[in-house]
Design a protein around this motif. Structure first.
Motif, PDB file in Angstrom:
ATOM      1  N   GLU A 114      32.460  43.650  43.436  1.00 32.58           N
ATOM      2  CA  GLU A 114      33.534  42.884  42.980  1.00 32.58           C
ATOM      3  C   GLU A 114      34.166  42.751  42.248  1.00 32.58           C
ATOM      4  OE1 GLU A 114      32.459  37.993  43.691  1.00 32.58           O
ATOM      5  OE2 GLU A 114      30.650  38.556  42.475  1.00 32.58           O
ATOM      6  N   ARG A 116      37.925  41.262  41.239  1.00 37.71           N
ATOM      7  CA  ARG A 116      39.887  40.478  41.042  1.00 37.71           C
ATOM      8  C   ARG A 116      40.534  41.288  41.209  1.00 37.71           C
ATOM      9  NH1 ARG A 116      37.934  35.439  37.741  1.00 37.71           N
ATOM     10  NH2 ARG A 116      38.302  37.057  36.318  1.00 37.71           N
ATOM     11  N   THR A 118      44.998  40.356  40.660  1.00 38.46           N
ATOM     12  CA  THR A 118      46.687  39.479  40.677  1.00 38.46           C
ATOM     13  C   THR A 118      47.533  39.277  41.001  1.00 38.46           C
ATOM     14  OG1 THR A 118      44.798  38.229  39.480  1.00 38.46           O
ATOM     15  CG2 THR A 118      47.085  37.057  39.176  1.00 38.46           C
ATOM     16  N   LEU A 154      38.720  40.287  45.456  1.00 41.46           N
ATOM     17  CA  LEU A 154      38.913  38.842  45.548  1.00 41.46           C
ATOM     18  C   LEU A 154      40.284  39.218  45.541  1.00 41.46           C
ATOM     19  CD1 LEU A 154      35.536  37.499  43.767  1.00 41.46           C
ATOM     20  CD2 LEU A 154      36.201  37.956  45.934  1.00 41.46           C
ATOM     21  N   LEU A 155      41.753  38.043  45.987  1.00 40.45           N
ATOM     22  CA  LEU A 155      43.062  38.250  46.321  1.00 40.45           C
ATOM     23  C   LEU A 155      43.738  37.249  45.619  1.00 40.45           C
ATOM     24  CD1 LEU A 155      43.713  40.175  48.921  1.00 40.45           C
ATOM     25  CD2 LEU A 155      43.576  41.344  46.417  1.00 40.45           C
ATOM     26  N   GLY A 156      44.650  37.110  44.141  1.00 45.65           N
ATOM     27  CA  GLY A 156      44.986  35.847  44.447  1.00 45.65           C
ATOM     28  C   GLY A 156      46.964  36.287  43.818  1.00 45.65           C
ATOM     29  N   MET A 175      48.264  37.643  48.733  1.00 49.64           N
ATOM     30  CA  MET A 175      47.875  36.936  48.348  1.00 49.64           C
ATOM     31  C   MET A 175      48.779  35.714  47.627  1.00 49.64           C
ATOM     32  SD  MET A 175      48.084  41.264  45.725  1.00 49.64           S
ATOM     33  CE  MET A 175      46.886  41.449  45.069  1.00 49.64           C
ATOM     34  N   ARG A 179      45.430  30.352  46.139  1.00 44.91           N
ATOM     35  CA  ARG A 179      44.591  30.388  46.654  1.00 44.91           C
ATOM     36  C   ARG A 179      43.283  31.547  46.744  1.00 44.91           C
ATOM     37  NH1 ARG A 179      43.609  29.498  52.255  1.00 44.91           N
ATOM     38  NH2 ARG A 179      42.375  31.642  53.230  1.00 44.91           N
ATOM     39  N   ARG A 180      42.425  31.921  47.217  1.00 40.11           N
ATOM     40  CA  ARG A 180      41.493  33.350  47.118  1.00 40.11           C
ATOM     41  C   ARG A 180      41.547  34.183  48.651  1.00 40.11           C
ATOM     42  NH1 ARG A 180      41.375  35.514  43.228  1.00 40.11           N
ATOM     43  NH2 ARG A 180      41.239  34.618  41.220  1.00 40.11           N
ATOM     44  N   ASN A 181      41.935  35.081  48.944  1.00 39.17           N
ATOM     45  CA  ASN A 181      41.781  35.586  49.908  1.00 39.17           C
ATOM     46  C   ASN A 181      40.385  37.121  49.710  1.00 39.17           C
ATOM     47  OD1 ASN A 181      43.278  33.964  51.454  1.00 39.17           O
ATOM     48  ND2 ASN A 181      44.897  35.346  51.754  1.00 39.17           N
ATOM     49  N   VAL A 182      40.176  37.147  50.770  1.00 31.92           N
ATOM     50  CA  VAL A 182      38.863  37.948  50.477  1.00 31.92           C
ATOM     51  C   VAL A 182      39.095  39.252  51.026  1.00 31.92           C
ATOM     52  CG1 VAL A 182      36.000  38.444  50.370  1.00 31.92           C
ATOM     53  CG2 VAL A 182      37.281  36.102  49.656  1.00 31.92           C
TER      54      VAL A 182
END
Ligand code: HEC
Ligand SMILES: [Cu+2]
Length: 327
Positions: A114, A116, A118, A154-156, A175, A179-182
């Motif tokens: 995983e 993350r 940003t 996990l994109l923000g 992004m 919101r979190r796009n995967v």
């Protein structure tokens, strides 16, 4: 035809392969999209050829005497053939894109790594989750991926809409703040690739890129272990001086883990000296480039949120020396 045109064509074609190209897939998701692209190209190419052939054929028959009934029958057959062709072509495209979509969003086991990410104007905060725990290891602007394993990104966004895109590995996805796009990435080829923000996000959008390194799982684990460490203690007096200047002038925005610097407005610099480039893929990493960036961020990347901070030459030199040593 002028002499430059063939050269231009070669240049454009050459731009179609390489380390930032969806036409040179090096991952499962990019491979799926590439196949879909080839399918669409084939269907549209055939339609194009048939239409041009029909046009040429009818132009050649123009003005010829023919009985009305024969002409009507020909027209009728032509309409039927067109209708069937359209239904067939569209069906192939629908089935193809449905299957591609399923392949892209197929879940790939629980062992996904995983990460993350940003988006910031105009750089990338990157955090790796330490296997199953709530601990994250932070870095910036350089993404490392283990080959053959799925990484779930996990994109923000911290400000405006950006878009995450590593064309050789997968498609792009927005992004969006709040919101979190995967997105799943399953790279198959090791090497360096380039990622790029895919959604206009302000003045330095074009300079919002990042390096991507796909490496063997063991190498990747070693890299991650290095990233998780505190900054290496400084060994010499120039470095100590640099660290002191850094703590005084830069620590409000930058963190160097293991020191008092813990700012979060800019990239984490704990291991900045080990990165391949500076300022989100804008300039190649070197001690001199670091010093240049610190002296003139607004000249290299006009509008960036890092202000130019006037430093005495000895201080600037010491800070650059200190950062280059953070590996
Ligand atoms: C007001 C906040 C702020 C201050 C103060 C600041 N920076 Fe930055 N810095 C940033 C931001 C934001 C970026 C990302 C810029 C970009 O790429 O557009 C950045 C980028 C960098 C980078 C490139 C990092 C990378 O991953 O590419 C280095 C190196 C750097 N800063 C060093 C310094 C040093 C040294 C100082 C003190 C002399 C300093 N910064 C002061 C905000 C700041
Ligand atoms: Cu952008």
């Amino acid at each position: 035809m002028n002499r430059a045109s063939p050269l231009l064509a070669i240049g454009l074609l050459a731009a179609c392969s390489g380390r930032q190209s969806p036409l040179a897939p090096a991952g499962d998701q990019a491979e799926t999209l590439h196949q879909l692209f080839l399918l669409a190209l084939a269907v549209c190419g055939i339609v194009y050829l048939v239409v041009v052939a029909a046009l040429v054929w009818s132009l050649m028959r123009r003005g010829r005497d023919e009985d009305r009934d024969g002409a009507m029958r020909g027209l009728n057959r032509g309409l039927w053939a067109t209708g069937i062709g359209i239904v067939l072509g569209v069906t192939i495209l629908i089935v193809g894109s449905f299957l591609a979509d399923r392949a892209l969003f197929a879940t790939r086991g629980e062992d996904a790594l995983e990460v993350r990410i940003t988006g910031h104007q105009w750089w990338w905060r990157i955090e790796y989750r330490v296997g199953g725990t709530a601990r994250w290891i932070e870095t910036a602007n350089e993404l490392h991926l283990p080959r053959g394993r799925t990484t779930r990104v996990l994109l923000g966004s911290a400000d405006v809409i950006h878009s995450f895109w590593v064309p050789n590995v997968a498609g792009k996805i927005d992004m969006i703040p709040g919101r979190r796009n995967v997105l799943d990435l399953t790279p198959r080829q090791s090497g360096w690739f380039r990622g790029q923000c895919g959604e206009y996000c302000g003045m330095q959008h074009a300079h919002m890129a990042f390096d991507v390194k796909v490496e063997e799982p063991a190498q990747f684990e070693a890299w991650l272990a290095r990233q998780s460490r505190m900054a290496r203690p400084v060994g010499d007096s120039r470095g100590m001086h640099g660290q002191a200047v850094f703590a005084r002038t830069c620590s409000a925005c930058h963190a160097v883990r293991g020191t008092t610097a813990s700012g979060r407005a800019g990239p984490d610099l704990t291991h900045v000296g080990a990165r391949r480039s500076i300022a989100a893929g804008t300039i190649t990493m070197s001690r001199g480039a670091l010093q240049g960036w610190i002296a003139q961020p607004q000249a290299l990347k006009p509008g960036t949120s890092m202000p130019a901070i006037p430093l005495a030459p000895a201080d600037a030199d010491a800070v650059a020396h200190y950062l280059a040593g953070l590996r």
